[in-house]
Design a protein around this motif. Sequence first.
Motif, PDB file in Angstrom:
ATOM      1  N   TYR A 199       1.041 -87.954  38.361  1.00 48.89           N
ATOM      2  CA  TYR A 199       0.438 -89.242  38.032  1.00 48.89           C
ATOM      3  C   TYR A 199      -0.987 -89.157  38.331  1.00 48.89           C
ATOM      4  CZ  TYR A 199       0.909 -94.363  37.986  1.00 48.89           C
ATOM      5  OH  TYR A 199       0.980 -95.644  37.834  1.00 48.89           O
ATOM      6  N   ASP A 200      -1.476 -89.775  37.660  1.00 49.67           N
ATOM      7  CA  ASP A 200      -2.820 -89.687  37.085  1.00 49.67           C
ATOM      8  C   ASP A 200      -3.758 -91.249  37.227  1.00 49.67           C
ATOM      9  OD1 ASP A 200      -5.726 -88.481  36.834  1.00 49.67           O
ATOM     10  OD2 ASP A 200      -5.696 -89.376  34.881  1.00 49.67           O
ATOM     11  N   THR A 201      -4.764 -91.563  37.894  1.00 50.83           N
ATOM     12  CA  THR A 201      -5.327 -92.793  37.977  1.00 50.83           C
ATOM     13  C   THR A 201      -6.869 -92.734  37.856  1.00 50.83           C
ATOM     14  OG1 THR A 201      -5.819 -92.584  40.292  1.00 50.83           O
ATOM     15  CG2 THR A 201      -3.840 -93.909  39.888  1.00 50.83           C
ATOM     16  N   THR A 202      -7.176 -91.340  37.471  1.00 51.55           N
ATOM     17  CA  THR A 202      -8.769 -91.153  37.176  1.00 51.55           C
ATOM     18  C   THR A 202      -9.211 -91.989  36.240  1.00 51.55           C
ATOM     19  OG1 THR A 202      -8.315 -89.371  36.034  1.00 51.55           O
ATOM     20  CG2 THR A 202      -8.438 -89.004  38.420  1.00 51.55           C
ATOM     21  N   GLY A 203      -8.639 -92.325  35.023  1.00 49.81           N
ATOM     22  CA  GLY A 203      -9.142 -93.238  34.050  1.00 49.81           C
ATOM     23  C   GLY A 203      -9.966 -92.118  33.118  1.00 49.81           C
ATOM     24  N   PRO A 204     -10.207 -92.646  31.877  1.00 45.26           N
ATOM     25  CA  PRO A 204     -11.241 -91.811  31.010  1.00 45.26           C
ATOM     26  C   PRO A 204     -12.504 -91.426  31.613  1.00 45.26           C
ATOM     27  CG  PRO A 204     -10.155 -93.866  29.804  1.00 45.26           C
ATOM     28  CD  PRO A 204      -9.976 -94.006  31.286  1.00 45.26           C
ATOM     29  N   GLN A 205     -12.707 -90.232  31.291  1.00 45.07           N
ATOM     30  CA  GLN A 205     -14.045 -89.599  31.902  1.00 45.07           C
ATOM     31  C   GLN A 205     -15.030 -89.492  30.989  1.00 45.07           C
ATOM     32  OE1 GLN A 205     -13.955 -88.315  35.364  1.00 45.07           O
ATOM     33  NE2 GLN A 205     -12.007 -89.908  35.045  1.00 45.07           N
ATOM     34  N   GLY A 206     -16.252 -89.656  31.506  1.00 43.29           N
ATOM     35  CA  GLY A 206     -17.404 -89.069  30.674  1.00 43.29           C
ATOM     36  C   GLY A 206     -18.093 -90.514  29.946  1.00 43.29           C
ATOM     37  N   HIS A 207     -17.835 -91.678  30.263  1.00 42.53           N
ATOM     38  CA  HIS A 207     -18.194 -92.904  29.731  1.00 42.53           C
ATOM     39  C   HIS A 207     -19.373 -93.291  30.327  1.00 42.53           C
ATOM     40  CE1 HIS A 207     -14.797 -93.252  26.640  1.00 42.53           C
ATOM     41  NE2 HIS A 207     -14.295 -92.531  27.681  1.00 42.53           N
TER      42      HIS A 207
END
Lengths: 578, 578
Positions: free
Chosen positions: A67-75
Motif C-alpha cells: 500500500y502506498d501513501t507517498t503521492g505523486p513525486q517530483g512536483h
Amino acid sequence: MDRQDDTSDSSARRAGLPIAGPDVHPLRPVPPLQTSFPSSTKIEVGDLKVPFRSIQQTGGNPDVVVYDTTGPQGHDPRAGLPPRRKDWIAARLADSDGNHTQMHYARQGLVTEEMRFVAIREQVDPEFVRSEVARGRAIIPANIKHPELEPMIIGRNFLVKINANIGNSAVSSKIEDEVEKLQWSTRWGADTVMDLSTGKQIKETREWILRNAPVPIGTVPIYQALEKVKGKVEDLSIDIFMETLEEQAEQGVDYFTIHAGVLLRYVPLTARRVTGIVSRGGSIMAKWCLHHHKENFLYTEFERICELMKKYDISFSLGDGLRPGCIADANDAAQFGELRTLGELTEIAWRHDVQVMIEGPGHVPMHKIKENMDEQLRLCHEAPFYTLGPLTTDIAPGYDHITSAIGAAMIGWYGTAMLCYVTPKEHLGLPDRDDVKAGVIAYKIAAHAADLAKGHPGAQARDDALSKARFEFRWRDQFNLSLDPETAQSFHDETLPAEPAKDAHFCSMCGPHFCSMKLTQDLRDLGEGVSSGTGVDEAAIARGLQEKAEEFRAGGGELYVRVREDLLPGQAATQGAE
Amino acid sequence: MDRQDDTSDSSARRAGLPIAGPDVHPLRPVPPLQTSFPSSTKIEVGDLKVPFRSIQQTGGNPDVVVYDTTGPQGHDPRAGLPPRRKDWIAARLADSDGNHTQMHYARQGLVTEEMRFVAIREQVDPEFVRSEVARGRAIIPANIKHPELEPMIIGRNFLVKINANIGNSAVSSKIEDEVEKLQWSTRWGADTVMDLSTGKQIKETREWILRNAPVPIGTVPIYQALEKVKGKVEDLSIDIFMETLEEQAEQGVDYFTIHAGVLLRYVPLTARRVTGIVSRGGSIMAKWCLHHHKENFLYTEFERICELMKKYDISFSLGDGLRPGCIADANDAAQFGELRTLGELTEIAWRHDVQVMIEGPGHVPMHKIKENMDEQLRLCHEAPFYTLGPLTTDIAPGYDHITSAIGAAMIGWYGTAMLCYVTPKEHLGLPDRDDVKAGVIAYKIAAHAADLAKGHPGAQARDDALSKARFEFRWRDQFNLSLDPETAQSFHDETLPAEPAKDAHFCSMCGPHFCSMKLTQDLRDLGEGVSSGTGVDEAAIARGLQEKAEEFRAGGGELYVRVREDLLPGQAATQGAE
C-alpha cells in the motif's frame, strides 16, 4: 446545486499558491523516494491508476507490493499536485441533487470512482466498499474541492489507517515547514493528515497543504473561528463558525473535527478530574457554554452544519472534547456521556447521508481500552472509531509515541479504524521532521500489528517475506522490505560496516562462527526428506531423522554449509519415501 | 555442605579484578545520578537499607518515592560494590543442610533477609513473599556467591520486572563497555541483566559484571561450554557443561538459562518453519541431538544440574530454545511441545527446592499472545513467565523496541513476571549505550503499563503525580517525575528554550493565548461549589453552574486567571451550599 466550475477554481488556485510573507524560506524538498526506499518502484494499477509501491528482492524472490501513501513525486509544491479526481467529480456534479457525499451515492447503489479506487487499493470487491460506506461502517473522506486526493477508506473491515497531525502555533513553525511535514509524513505512511495550525497565516498554510496533499486533510475549524473573533471565546457564534466552515470547505478540507458533543451538562463532570479538559476544541466550547449558560451551538445547530457537509462531501470527525487527559480520568462519566451524544449526532448526520467517524481517547490504561471500543460500537452504531493513541501510562514524556503505540495497537485490534499518531514531543513541544517520522513509524507498527491480529487477508505477506529474507541472510532484502530501510541499514552498518557484510551469512549478534538460523537449513532438508504431502508425519520424520543424522555426520556434520547437493529437496524426497 | 569461606573468596576477588589484556581502555563512568535524575535523592529504608529514589517536587507537593535499581553509587568498578548480603549468607551457611535456595528456606517457613528486603521493596507483607516463593509462583534469584546483590523478586503478584541483555561477541565490544552497559541499564531501570558474551574473555567479562552488579545476573552457560570445546557442538557433554556451571556458579551468577526442553523429537517440528530455530542455545542443543541422535543431555541429566543449583541457590531460567522467530511460526507444535517439557522439568526442580522461571517468546501477533500466557500457567504450574517481547510484527527492524514493547505490555498485563528487553538494534547489530537506554525505557513503559492494568497497588501514584504536575504547569516536576527527565527537558527546550518557560503557564503546543488545561481550574472551583460529599450531584451542579456562570462573567470571564480568590474551594463550598 451546481458547482461544476468550482473544480476549475481549484485548478486556477494551483497556478499560484499564496506566498506567506517576507519570512518565507525556500522549500526544502524531502529526499527522492529512492533514498528512503531503495529497490522500490511506484506502480499504478488499472484505469484509475491506483498507486502501490513494489519492492524488488534479490535471488529471484518475488516482488512485494505494498500500500502506498507517498503521492505523486517530483512536483513543484508551488504548483501543487495534479487533480486526478477532477473529471470524476465534474461528471457527477453534472447530474447533481445537491448531495455529493460518497454515502449518498452508495445508498443509491452507485459505485463511484472513489469506491473503485479504494477497492483496488484494499484488494476487495467494489460492491463491498459501497455497502460498507452505505451502512456508515466506513467513510471515504473526499471533498469535491480536493481533486488532488488519492481516495482512501476508513473502516474496521479495511486496513487500519493512521493520521499525522501537523500545523504551526503562535510560538513556532513556518508554512513551508508544514508542507514539508505533510510530504514527510505521507512518505512514511500517514493515511490522512490533520492541519492543526492556530497561528497566523492559518488560511495560507492550509491552501499550501491541500494543493500538495494526496491524502485527506482534516482540520479543527473552531481554531480558525476563534481567530476571527480575536480569541474571545464568548464572541463565537454559529454564523461565524459556518463562515469558517464554508471557507475551509471551498479550499477542499476533507474532514472537520467538530466538538458538538460537549454539552453544558457534561462540563461539571470534568471538574473533579486530575487534568480536566485537555482537548483544545473541547475547552473552547466548554468555556462558551459556561459563559452564556447555553447549550453548545454546534449541537443545537448541527443540522445546519450537515447541510454544508453534504454539499462538499466533507466527513464529520465528531470530536471527543471531553476525552481523558491522564490515566486517572479514563472512562469517566464525562467521556462516556459525550460518546452517547456523538452517537445521537451520528444518526442525524446519517439522515443527511453525511459520512461520520467518531474521535476517541487519549489516555487509557490497558485494562480499560476494550470498554472504549465496545461502548463506541454500541453507542455510535458502528461508525468508524478514530482514536488518539491511547497512551497507556503518563510517566514517560519524551516517549509518548511508545506509551501510545501500545494502546493504539490494542484498540486497532479491537476495531478502531484509524489511529491518530503521537510523536515523542507530545506534551513537551512541537514535532520537527524527525519527530513526525518517529510518530508515523510507531503508528505504522501499531496499525500493522492490528491488521495482523485481525487476520486481515494479505497483512502477513510482508512479515513473511521479510522473515524469509532474514532467515536466508538476504540483508538488503530485509532492509528494503522494512518500514524504514535507511535506519535498518545504518544500524547494521554501525557494527558491520563493510560492504561484503551485506551478503554475509551471519550477523554481528552471534558472530561468524555460530548462528542459529543456519541449523534450520539442514533441518528443513531432513524434514522434507521424510514428510508426505502437506501434513507433517512426525513418526516418519523421527525414522528419517535417524537415517539423516547418520548422513549428516557422514557428510561432515557441518551446519554452515548452506545446501548440500545430496539433500536438495527433490532428491531428498525420493530418498525419504523409501 | 559447607561453604562459609566462599563469600570471603568473593571479597578477595573484589580487591583486584582481572584486567582484560592490553587493549583495555579506561572505564568511562556513567554520569552522576543527579545528571540523569535532577531533584532526586537515593534513600535507604529500614535495617536492611532497602534502596528507593525519592523525587522532590516544588510548591509543597509531596515527594514521590519510586522503586530503585541504580545500585550503590560512586564505587570504583575495579573494586566492585560492597557485599551487603555477606553476613546474611554467612549466618545461614553456618547451619546448612546443603540446600541454600530461597525456596528451601521458604518451604521451611523461614523468612530470610532477602525476603524481608523484597517485601519492603515491593511494599507487601514478608509472609506473602515467603508464601509465593514457597509455592514457586515467585523467585528471588540470589546466588550465595553474589553478596553485592540487592535482592528482588520475580512473580506475577509483584511489580513486573525487566531484563536487559548485554555481552560482547567475537565481532565487537570490550569488557569495559559491558560494565558500562550494566551500570547504564540499571540506571534506567533494568531489574536483572543477562551477560550473553560469546567472544574471548568470557570469564573475565563476567567477573567484572558480577562484582559491579546490584541486580541478579543471568547467563546462558552453553555459550561458554561451547568455547571449551572450541565451537564443536558434537563435543559437548554433561561433564563439560557441569564444569562450566560450577565455574559460573562460583563467580556468583544468579540464574542460568538452560535449554533442557529441546528434545530430539521436537527438532523435526521446526523444519517447516519460516525461520526455523532462532535461539542460539536451542540450535546448539538441536545440533547436538541431531549429531548423536540422542536425547538432549540437559534433559537426561537434569537432576544432576539441580544438585548444583541448590548448593548456590541459582535459579533456573528454563530456556525456550524452540521459540518462534517470526509471526508465521508463533504458537506452533514445536513451541508448545517444548513448553510442556519445561513444565515437567519445573516439577523436578521444585522437588529439589530449586527456583524456576520459564522463558517465553519471541515473535507473536497480538491475537496469539494470551494463549502463550494461558498455556504457560497451565503447563508450568504458575512458575514465573519471562518473555522476550514478544514482537507483534516483523516488518520494522530498527524499531523492534517498539514492535516488542506492544507485546511485552500485553503479556505483562496477562501475567508475565519479567520482560526481556529488545533494543532498536535487534536483528541488526549489537546495542550501544544509546540502544541499551532506548530498550530499557521502552520496557519500563511496558512493565509499568502492565502494572497499571493489573491494578497493582501504588502503581498509579506516579502517573497521578506527573499528571497533576502537568495540569498545574509545574514543568520541572513533570520532567523529574518522568522515566527520563533529561530527554523530557531537552524536548521542551527545543521549542521553548528560555528559562522562564519552565514556569510558564502554557506550552508550545497551544501557545500562550490558549490552553485547554486552564479551563479546568475554573471548572473545578465551580464544581467544588455545588457538590456534596464524595459523590457528584449533577442537578446541584447544573443549578450551581448557572449561578456560577453569572459570577464567572461578572468576575471578568477570564479563564487564564489561575485561582480567583472568591472561588477558593472553602469559600465556594459555603456559597454553593446555599
